[in-house]
Design a protein around this motif. Structure first.
Motif, PDB file in Angstrom:
ATOM      1  N   ALA A   1      59.683  89.725  45.594  1.00 17.05           N
ATOM      2  CA  ALA A   1      58.551  88.854  44.934  1.00 17.05           C
ATOM      3  C   ALA A   1      59.145  88.293  43.769  1.00 17.05           C
ATOM      4  O   ALA A   1      59.609  88.818  42.666  1.00 17.05           O
ATOM      5  CB  ALA A   1      57.411  89.321  44.890  1.00 17.05           C
ATOM      6  N   LYS A   2      58.651  87.038  43.675  1.00 12.49           N
ATOM      7  CA  LYS A   2      58.952  86.328  42.606  1.00 12.49           C
ATOM      8  C   LYS A   2      58.014  85.344  42.080  1.00 12.49           C
ATOM      9  O   LYS A   2      57.687  84.388  42.867  1.00 12.49           O
ATOM     10  CB  LYS A   2      60.352  85.812  42.491  1.00 12.49           C
ATOM     11  N   PHE A   3      57.237  85.394  40.947  1.00 10.82           N
ATOM     12  CA  PHE A   3      56.301  84.394  40.247  1.00 10.82           C
ATOM     13  C   PHE A   3      57.006  83.593  39.333  1.00 10.82           C
ATOM     14  O   PHE A   3      57.636  83.902  38.364  1.00 10.82           O
ATOM     15  CB  PHE A   3      54.936  85.337  39.625  1.00 10.82           C
ATOM     16  N   VAL A   4      57.191  82.165  39.758  1.00 11.82           N
ATOM     17  CA  VAL A   4      57.650  81.145  38.733  1.00 11.82           C
ATOM     18  C   VAL A   4      56.496  80.442  38.254  1.00 11.82           C
ATOM     19  O   VAL A   4      55.777  79.813  38.883  1.00 11.82           O
ATOM     20  CB  VAL A   4      58.629  80.385  39.294  1.00 11.82           C
ATOM     21  N   ALA A   5      56.174  80.694  36.809  1.00  9.13           N
ATOM     22  CA  ALA A   5      54.835  80.071  36.135  1.00  9.13           C
ATOM     23  C   ALA A   5      55.048  78.641  36.510  1.00  9.13           C
ATOM     24  O   ALA A   5      56.176  77.955  36.169  1.00  9.13           O
ATOM     25  CB  ALA A   5      55.034  80.707  34.816  1.00  9.13           C
ATOM     26  N   PRO A   6      53.693  77.907  36.376  1.00 14.16           N
ATOM     27  CA  PRO A   6      52.497  78.472  36.378  1.00 14.16           C
ATOM     28  C   PRO A   6      51.932  78.709  37.873  1.00 14.16           C
ATOM     29  O   PRO A   6      50.864  79.544  38.032  1.00 14.16           O
ATOM     30  CB  PRO A   6      51.769  77.382  35.888  1.00 14.16           C
ATOM     31  N   CYS A   7      52.452  78.337  38.841  1.00 13.53           N
ATOM     32  CA  CYS A   7      51.864  78.469  40.229  1.00 13.53           C
ATOM     33  C   CYS A   7      52.549  78.911  41.314  1.00 13.53           C
ATOM     34  O   CYS A   7      51.964  78.791  42.569  1.00 13.53           O
ATOM     35  CB  CYS A   7      50.876  77.085  40.490  1.00 13.53           C
ATOM     36  N   TYR A   8      53.923  79.043  41.186  1.00 13.67           N
ATOM     37  CA  TYR A   8      54.838  79.223  42.321  1.00 13.67           C
ATOM     38  C   TYR A   8      55.292  80.796  42.579  1.00 13.67           C
ATOM     39  O   TYR A   8      55.555  81.329  41.608  1.00 13.67           O
ATOM     40  CB  TYR A   8      56.105  78.410  41.965  1.00 13.67           C
ATOM     41  N   TYR A   9      55.040  81.195  43.960  1.00 11.66           N
ATOM     42  CA  TYR A   9      55.104  82.254  44.251  1.00 11.66           C
ATOM     43  C   TYR A   9      55.954  82.519  45.307  1.00 11.66           C
ATOM     44  O   TYR A   9      55.696  82.050  46.478  1.00 11.66           O
ATOM     45  CB  TYR A   9      53.969  83.174  44.675  1.00 11.66           C
ATOM     46  N   MET A  10      57.315  82.943  45.185  1.00  8.32           N
ATOM     47  CA  MET A  10      58.269  83.248  46.308  1.00  8.32           C
ATOM     48  C   MET A  10      58.346  84.479  46.847  1.00  8.32           C
ATOM     49  O   MET A  10      58.292  85.332  46.196  1.00  8.32           O
ATOM     50  CB  MET A  10      59.638  82.672  45.705  1.00  8.32           C
ATOM     51  N   ASN A  11      58.465  84.675  48.201  1.00  5.65           N
ATOM     52  CA  ASN A  11      58.423  85.811  48.968  1.00  5.65           C
ATOM     53  C   ASN A  11      59.474  85.918  50.055  1.00  5.65           C
ATOM     54  O   ASN A  11      59.678  84.852  50.389  1.00  5.65           O
ATOM     55  CB  ASN A  11      57.007  86.266  49.393  1.00  5.65           C
ATOM     56  N   LYS A  12      60.044  87.038  49.960  1.00  3.38           N
ATOM     57  CA  LYS A  12      61.046  87.264  50.887  1.00  3.38           C
ATOM     58  C   LYS A  12      60.926  88.598  51.861  1.00  3.38           C
ATOM     59  O   LYS A  12      60.946  89.593  50.923  1.00  3.38           O
ATOM     60  CB  LYS A  12      62.642  87.085  50.365  1.00  3.38           C
ATOM     61  N   ILE A  13      61.340  88.645  52.915  1.00  9.86           N
ATOM     62  CA  ILE A  13      61.347  89.881  53.685  1.00  9.86           C
ATOM     63  C   ILE A  13      62.781  89.726  54.377  1.00  9.86           C
ATOM     64  O   ILE A  13      63.158  88.866  54.987  1.00  9.86           O
ATOM     65  CB  ILE A  13      60.442  90.050  54.772  1.00  9.86           C
ATOM     66  N   GLU A  14      63.459  90.893  54.258  1.00 12.99           N
ATOM     67  CA  GLU A  14      64.403  91.221  55.121  1.00 12.99           C
ATOM     68  C   GLU A  14      64.576  92.498  55.889  1.00 12.99           C
ATOM     69  O   GLU A  14      64.042  93.471  55.613  1.00 12.99           O
ATOM     70  CB  GLU A  14      65.705  91.349  54.189  1.00 12.99           C
TER      71      GLU A  14
END
Length: 537
Positions: A297-310
């Motif tokens: 998981a990675k939160f890039v301020a102010p509103c972007y949330y990236m998510n990855k499943i492998e």
């Protein structure tokens, strides 16, 4: 978490079934971000204990925690921020471009400021103006695109080009001072920097920030979104709870098995989620777990949330497979108590089950959104109740909810680590809330709206989605045709003298009526579907 799962809900059961049957030690189909997206500034964390409270000082374990064996440390303890975070100095996605109508102006709120989005055909670009005419402050979003391709105010007909310059004042005399009024800076509309990237329209919420906007790249989707082996899908919906409530929700994978039981998770599959925050700073934070599936998981301020499943799995015939899922959510603060969720997802398996341009991708986008909206609905009333309590607690105390968070809640497990990391970032760097550009005081929607209003898919999504809006209209048209056909068959069923012909007409009337009723019931998926957790077995 609705923002995470909104676009993969239709295949989550299939994927989790394979995993559960072949590898019982694996966790479920969550979502997570690029673990290799390394920020420019990384704050190294001291490896301390479990889920740490975002308090101003290190928290000693309570007696209850000692008895239960918890090791809650001060991972998010006291730290000073040397850099000031500016909410205005960022690109915000305001809409999926495919869901904007270039023939009509569209209203939108960003950080509490009313905007109008419209397409300038002459310059072939999308614009964002302050939603007020400089003449008498009427909303430009109620206007139209005139014959010259300019934005025209519906009150007195003033028109503006893509630069914001006034091009026509119908009431002005052709000579004298009135004729020169159209050239006055006071006649110009306020324009904000815009950019189209990755199918999204971005707005920079500072009319004087063109230089900074030009030097700044918008948040980028992972490279996998452009690869042919990945199927992509997206959705957007306006939600009547606050930015911090939604961000906390998308930072929390552990609720999926309960809040979205039978949709994207199962209650009997819940298990510990040992997440670790690996980096953090004014830019946001990032972290992951170990195991299979590998969740990042990675939160890039102010509103972007990236998510990855492998996911490493083994299937009959095809053998070993490495599945990868990206869920990238933009959680855009529209106004206090109102947030737009834009979700873009991609995966490299079961591509035929999602909409797409290929001839074999037959699932329509609007059908995918039916399931996606069910995910949003699963969170809606739970988050409404949570937010109302936080609001009441905030009103009882002068201290901000982010500082009180670990006093108001009990978060002893590593599953809540990303939630605490977000609350910590919001307190330390985000000034506890977005920097609202309007000072008007409004009643927060979650405190006054009914359940029916909170779950209103029609206003929150259908009217703002080109696919669902068109499908809703088509359903309505076919329903009316079938109702008319039913009436016609019933009216003529008694005319023929042949009894068999009468039976045929009566049967056709019943079939038409049945189809009309079926369309009526299906059409509810565009409008409102009640969600009762207790009735889902």
């Amino acid at each position: 978490m609705a923002a995470f799962l909104a676009t993969t809900a239709s295949t989550a059961h299939i994927a989790t079934s394979f995993i559960a049957s072949s590898q019982t030690s694996k966790t479920h189909l969550f979502i997570s971000p690029r673990k290799n997206l390394t920020p420019r500034r990384i704050t190294k964390l001291t490896p301390l204990h479990v889920a740490a409270p975002p308090s101003s000082s290190a928290a000693a374990p309570t007696s209850d925690q000692k008895q239960e064996g918890y090791r809650v440390g001060d991972e998010f303890g006291e730290e000073r921020s040397d850099s000031k975070f500016s909410w205005k100095d960022h690109w915000y996605p305001v809409s999926l471009v495919e869901d904007l109508d270039p023939a009509l102006p569209t209203t939108f709120q960003l950080l509490g400021r009313d905007l109008v989005l419209w397409f300038d055909k002459g310059r072939n670009e999308w614009n964002a103006f302050d939603d007020k005419c400089p003449h008498r402050l009427a909303p430009l979003s109620e206007g139209r695109i005139d014959e010259n391709g300019h934005l025209q105010c519906s009150y007195h007909g003033w028109s503006f080009d893509g630069c914001g310059s006034c091009t026509r004042i119908p009431q002005a005399a052709s000579q004298g001072p009135e004729a020169r009024a159209v050239q006055s800076p006071r006649a110009c509309a306020t324009r904000f920097p815009t950019m189209v990237s990755q199918g999204l329209l971005f707005v920079w919420p500072d009319e004087n920030g063109q230089e900074r906007a030009s030097a700044t790249k918008p948040p980028m989707l992972p490279d996998d979104f452009g690869k042919p082996e990945f199927a992509t899908v997206n959705i957007q919906r306006d939600l009547f709870y606050g930015y911090d409530t939604l961000m906390e929700n998308v930072s929390d994978p552990s609720h999926i098995d309960f809040a979205h039981h039978t949709v994207t998770g199962r209650r009997d599959r819940a298990k510990p989620l040992p997440f670790k925050v690996e980096s953090r700073g004014p830019w946001g934070f990032g972290g992951s777990n170990e195991g299979n599936p590998k969740i990042s998981a990675k939160f890039v301020a102010p509103c972007y949330y990236m998510n990855k499943i492998e996911i490493d799995t083994k299937l009959p015939i095809v053998g070993e497979q490495k599945w990868k899922i990206w869920i990238c959510s933009f959680n855009v603060p529209m106004a206090p108590g109102k947030t737009r969720s834009i979700v873009c997802s991609a995966r490299n398996f079961f591509q035929f089950t999602v909409p797409g341009p290929a001839w074999w991708q037959v699932v329509p986008r609007w059908y995918e959104h039916w399931t996606s909206n069910k995910v949003y609905d699963g969170d809606m009333i739970v988050l409404q109740g949570q937010e109302k309590i936080f609001i009441s607690k905030t009103m009882e105390s002068s201290e901000d909810v982010n500082r009180q968070y670990t006093k108001l809640t009990f978060t002893p497990t590593q599953a809540d680590r990303f939630v605490l990391a977000f609350r910590y970032w919001l307190r330390l760097h985000g000034n506890n809330q977005p920097e609202w550009l309007s000072s008007s005081i409004q009643t927060l929607p979650s405190t006054v709206l009914s359940k029916r209003e909170m779950l209103d898919r029609f206003e929150q999504h259908t009217l703002k989605c080109s696919s669902c809006k068109q499908a809703y209209t088509s359903f309505q048209t076919w329903k009316n045709i079938l109702i008319g056909t039913t009436v016609a068959f019933c009216a003529t069923a008694g005319i023929p003298s042949d009894i068999q012909f009468r039976i045929v007409l009566a049967g056709l009337a019943l079939v038409s009526a049945g189809l009309a009723y079926a369309l009526h019931e299906l059409q509810k998926n565009f409008v409102f579907v009640d969600y009762l957790h207790a009735e889902i077995e």
